[in-house]
Design a protein around this motif. Structure first.
Motif, short mmCIF file in Angstrom:
data_model
loop_
_atom_site.label_atom_id
_atom_site.label_comp_id
_atom_site.label_asym_id
_atom_site.label_seq_id
_atom_site.Cartn_x
_atom_site.Cartn_y
_atom_site.Cartn_z
N ALA A 294 0.81 -1.22 0.00
CA ALA A 294 0.00 0.00 0.00
C ALA A 294 0.85 1.27 0.00
O ALA A 294 0.33 2.37 -0.26
N LEU A 295 2.14 1.15 0.29
CA LEU A 295 3.00 2.35 0.33
C LEU A 295 3.91 2.39 -0.90
O LEU A 295 4.25 1.36 -1.46
N ASN A 296 4.30 3.61 -1.25
CA ASN A 296 5.20 3.77 -2.39
C ASN A 296 6.59 4.17 -1.88
O ASN A 296 6.76 5.28 -1.36
N PRO A 297 7.57 3.29 -2.00
CA PRO A 297 8.88 3.61 -1.40
C PRO A 297 9.55 4.82 -2.05
O PRO A 297 10.27 5.57 -1.39
N GLU A 298 9.31 5.01 -3.38
CA GLU A 298 9.95 6.16 -4.05
C GLU A 298 9.39 7.47 -3.48
O GLU A 298 10.13 8.43 -3.25
N THR A 299 8.06 7.48 -3.23
CA THR A 299 7.46 8.69 -2.65
C THR A 299 8.03 8.95 -1.27
O THR A 299 8.34 10.10 -0.90
N LEU A 300 8.21 7.89 -0.49
CA LEU A 300 8.77 8.05 0.85
C LEU A 300 10.21 8.56 0.78
O LEU A 300 10.63 9.39 1.59
N LEU A 301 10.96 8.07 -0.19
CA LEU A 301 12.34 8.54 -0.35
C LEU A 301 12.37 10.01 -0.78
O LEU A 301 13.23 10.79 -0.34
N GLU A 302 11.39 10.38 -1.63
CA GLU A 302 11.30 11.81 -2.01
C GLU A 302 11.00 12.67 -0.78
O GLU A 302 11.59 13.73 -0.60
N ASP A 303 10.08 12.17 0.06
CA ASP A 303 9.77 12.89 1.32
C ASP A 303 11.04 13.09 2.14
O ASP A 303 11.28 14.16 2.69
N LEU A 304 11.81 12.01 2.21
CA LEU A 304 13.04 12.08 3.02
C LEU A 304 14.00 13.10 2.41
O LEU A 304 14.62 13.89 3.13
N PHE A 305 14.08 13.09 1.07
CA PHE A 305 14.98 14.03 0.39
C PHE A 305 14.55 15.48 0.69
O PHE A 305 15.37 16.32 1.06
N VAL A 306 13.25 15.73 0.57
CA VAL A 306 12.75 17.10 0.79
C VAL A 306 12.94 17.51 2.26
O VAL A 306 13.49 18.58 2.56
N THR A 307 12.51 16.63 3.17
CA THR A 307 12.65 16.95 4.60
C THR A 307 14.11 17.17 4.95
O THR A 307 14.48 18.10 5.67
N GLY A 308 14.98 16.28 4.44
CA GLY A 308 16.41 16.37 4.74
C GLY A 308 17.01 17.65 4.14
O GLY A 308 17.85 18.30 4.77
N SER A 309 16.58 18.01 2.93
CA SER A 309 17.12 19.23 2.29
C SER A 309 16.68 20.46 3.08
O SER A 309 17.49 21.36 3.34
N GLU A 310 15.40 20.48 3.46
CA GLU A 310 14.89 21.65 4.21
C GLU A 310 15.60 21.81 5.55
O GLU A 310 15.82 22.92 6.01
#
Ligand SMILES: Cc1cc2nc3c(=O)[nH]c(=O)nc-3n(C[C@H](O)[C@H](O)[C@H](O)COP(=O)(O)OP(=O)(O)OC[C@H]3O[C@@H](n4cnc5c(N)ncnc54)[C@H](O)[C@@H]3O)c2cc1C
Length: 471
Positions: A294-310
């Motif tokens: 039910a989860l999309n790992p690429e979307t979660l990795l994008e979240d991590l990228f954005v959160t980490g960049s911010e």
């Protein structure tokens, strides 16, 4: 005093089990991956079953001949071989013929295997039932589960699934006098006395020969996503790990630190390996998420990228878009040891530290080493487990041999610093023969005394892997 495995002893052995028990002597059994020790042996035997192992050990005990259990020979601390100046010729007991899966219980998530099965074959056996055996090491095609248990191997998935100890429900083992411990339990709960399985796990062949094991399998994550993210520094990497855990609900399967030096070593020595960045970043992490369908790992990795960049932790990154790209990322990480070998290390250190000490330790260690010699450090590894491979190399264009005089001083410095920071001089490779002196130096005296008492009780004639772990 031990006796050598001499021709007379070998004649006894072959009269009992036939000539076919012998294997031809070859460098396979007498060299180790980093070629620091050349082993010697009176003979190499490869029993076909537990009963033969039992007969061999009973005979060794009677004649007081040393035995070295031998798995895939990939151990990195010299536990699987003994040089001629370390003792009389031992018998090498290879588990290579005991390489079958005995049973699998998919509904219980349990597999029962012989000790000589390679780790890769076990992973494949689990995958055939759509299950996962999560232990994963770069040596998995060659190392055997018996060796993994004997060294309590770690690898890249410890963060989520634990080390080999956590993946084992029970063992079958032959003791030094030939008695067989039958403990192939399939139970998750069994509080019936001492946990003998855990005594044998991590004992590096000094208490008995593990002949079979019952292993705990896991559900295969339905979807897996992998990324390499460049980070400001190791402190940022650790903060990013916390965020990754939050974002995924603790579904981080791997979190591997890669240094710019490591990437450059791969670029220079293994040009066929794909590099994710045109310029090697000073620090990056390989992150892998394993999540339900039910989860999309690429979307979660994008979240991590954005959160980490911010948060100022992440500076760049690549998220794998296909299995081929994931494989390329892992190939980069897994070829770092091969690149290190080609460059030629002055010294290799498999250390662990409390997580909160790591970010401080990494630059401090480098600064202190630089006071001894102008060397390079390739610091990489299983950051999420607090485990670093802190390996030291000569300056570009120079050979490790030119710095051999500094090896011991650098090792002492690193291990003293690790000890002062509450860490361990051996995170996952074990003690073997190369680090037994370090155990004497840094180990708690009561722990060492208890280990000696256990050894005396289970191996009173001192035949099991003599000189390994306890020198
Ligand atoms: C490229 C590479 C990458 C590696 N990566 C990792 C990693 O990520 N994590 C990690 O933890 N290790 C790693 N290692 C080290 C090594 O692969 C592990 O220590 C592995 O568990 C050793 O298994 P083996 O079958 O090769 O054992 P061997 O090298 O044959 O033996 C190791 C020790 O176990 C004992 N032993 C072997 N089989 C038995 C048995 N059946 N019963 C009792 N004692 C036995 C031996 O006597 C010896 O003391 C790596 C090694 C290489 C070469």
């Amino acid at each position: 005093m031990l006796n050598p495995a001499d021709p007379e002893f070998i004649a006894h052995l072959t009269s009992l089990l036939g000539d076919d028990i012998l294997r031809p002597a070859s460098e396979l059994y007498l060299e180790e991956p980093r070629k620091r020790i050349t082993g010697h042996a009176g003979a190499i035997v490869a029993p076909r079953d537990t009963n033969e192992v039992s007969q061999i050990l009973a005979l060794c005990s009677e004649h007081q001949v040393g035995v070295i259990p031998f798995g895939g020979g990939t151990g990195l601390v010299g536990g699987q071989l003994m040089s001629a100046d370390q003792g009389v010729a031992p018998l090498i007991l290879s588990l290579e013929r005991m390489n079958k899966m005995r049973d699998i219980f998919p509904t219980e998530n349990v597999m029962i295997v012989e000790a000589g099965m390679t780790l890769a074959a076990i992973q494949d056996g689990a995958a055939d039932e759509d299950l996962l055996f999560p232990l994963s090491l770069a040596s998995e095609g060659t190392c055997q589960i018996g060796g993994n248990l004997a060294t309590n191997a770690g690898g890249v998935n410890v963060l989520r699934y634990g080390n080999t100890r956590d993946l084992c429900l029970g063992v079958e083992a032959v003791l030094s006098d030939g008695r067989v411990l039958n403990n192939l339990s399939r139970l998750r709960k069994d509080n019936t006395g001492y946990d003998l399985k855990n005594l044998l796990i991590g004992s590096e062949g000094t208490l008995g020969v593990i002949t079979a094991a019952s292993l705990r399998l896991s559900a295969r994550p339905a979807r897996v996503g992998t990324a390499i993210l460049t980070v400001r520094d190791p402190a940022a990497a650790l903060e990013l790990l916390s965020k990754a855990r939050e974002i995924t609900g603790d579904a981080v399967s791997a979190f591997e630190l890669i240094s710019g030096t490591g990437m450059e070593f791969v670029r220079d020595t293994l040009p066929g390996i794909h590099q994710p960045f045109a310029q090697s970043p000073e620090w990056s992490v390989l992150v892998e998420f394993g999540v339900p369908a039910a989860l999309n790992p690429e979307t979660l990795l994008e979240d991590l990228f954005v959160t980490g960049s911010e948060a100022g932790l992440v500076t760049d990154g690549v998220i794998a878009q296909s299995l081929a790209q994931r494989t390329e990322m892992w190939s980069l990480r897994e070829h770092i040891p091969a690149a290190n070998k080609k460059i030629g290390a002055i010294g290799s250190h498999d250390i662990s530290l409390p997580l909160s000490e790591m970010a401080r330790f990494i630059p401090l260690g480098m600064a202190e080493i630089a006071k001894i010699a102008p060397v390079r450090v390739n610091c990489f590894g299983h950051l999420g487990d607090g485990n670093l491979h802190y390996n030291v190399f000569p300056p570009a264009g120079q050979k490790a041999s030119a710095f051999a005089d500094y090896k011991d001083e650098i090792e002492r410095l690193i291990h003293d610093l690790v000890h002062a920071h509450g860490g361990s001089f051996s995170a996952e490779h074990g003690v073997g023969r190369l680090k037994s002196g370090e155990l004497t130096r840094y180990g708690d005296p009561t722990k060492r005394a208890m280990m000696q008492q256990i050894k005396q009780a289970l191996d009173p004639r001192g035949i099991m892997n003599p000189g390994a772990v306890l020198d």
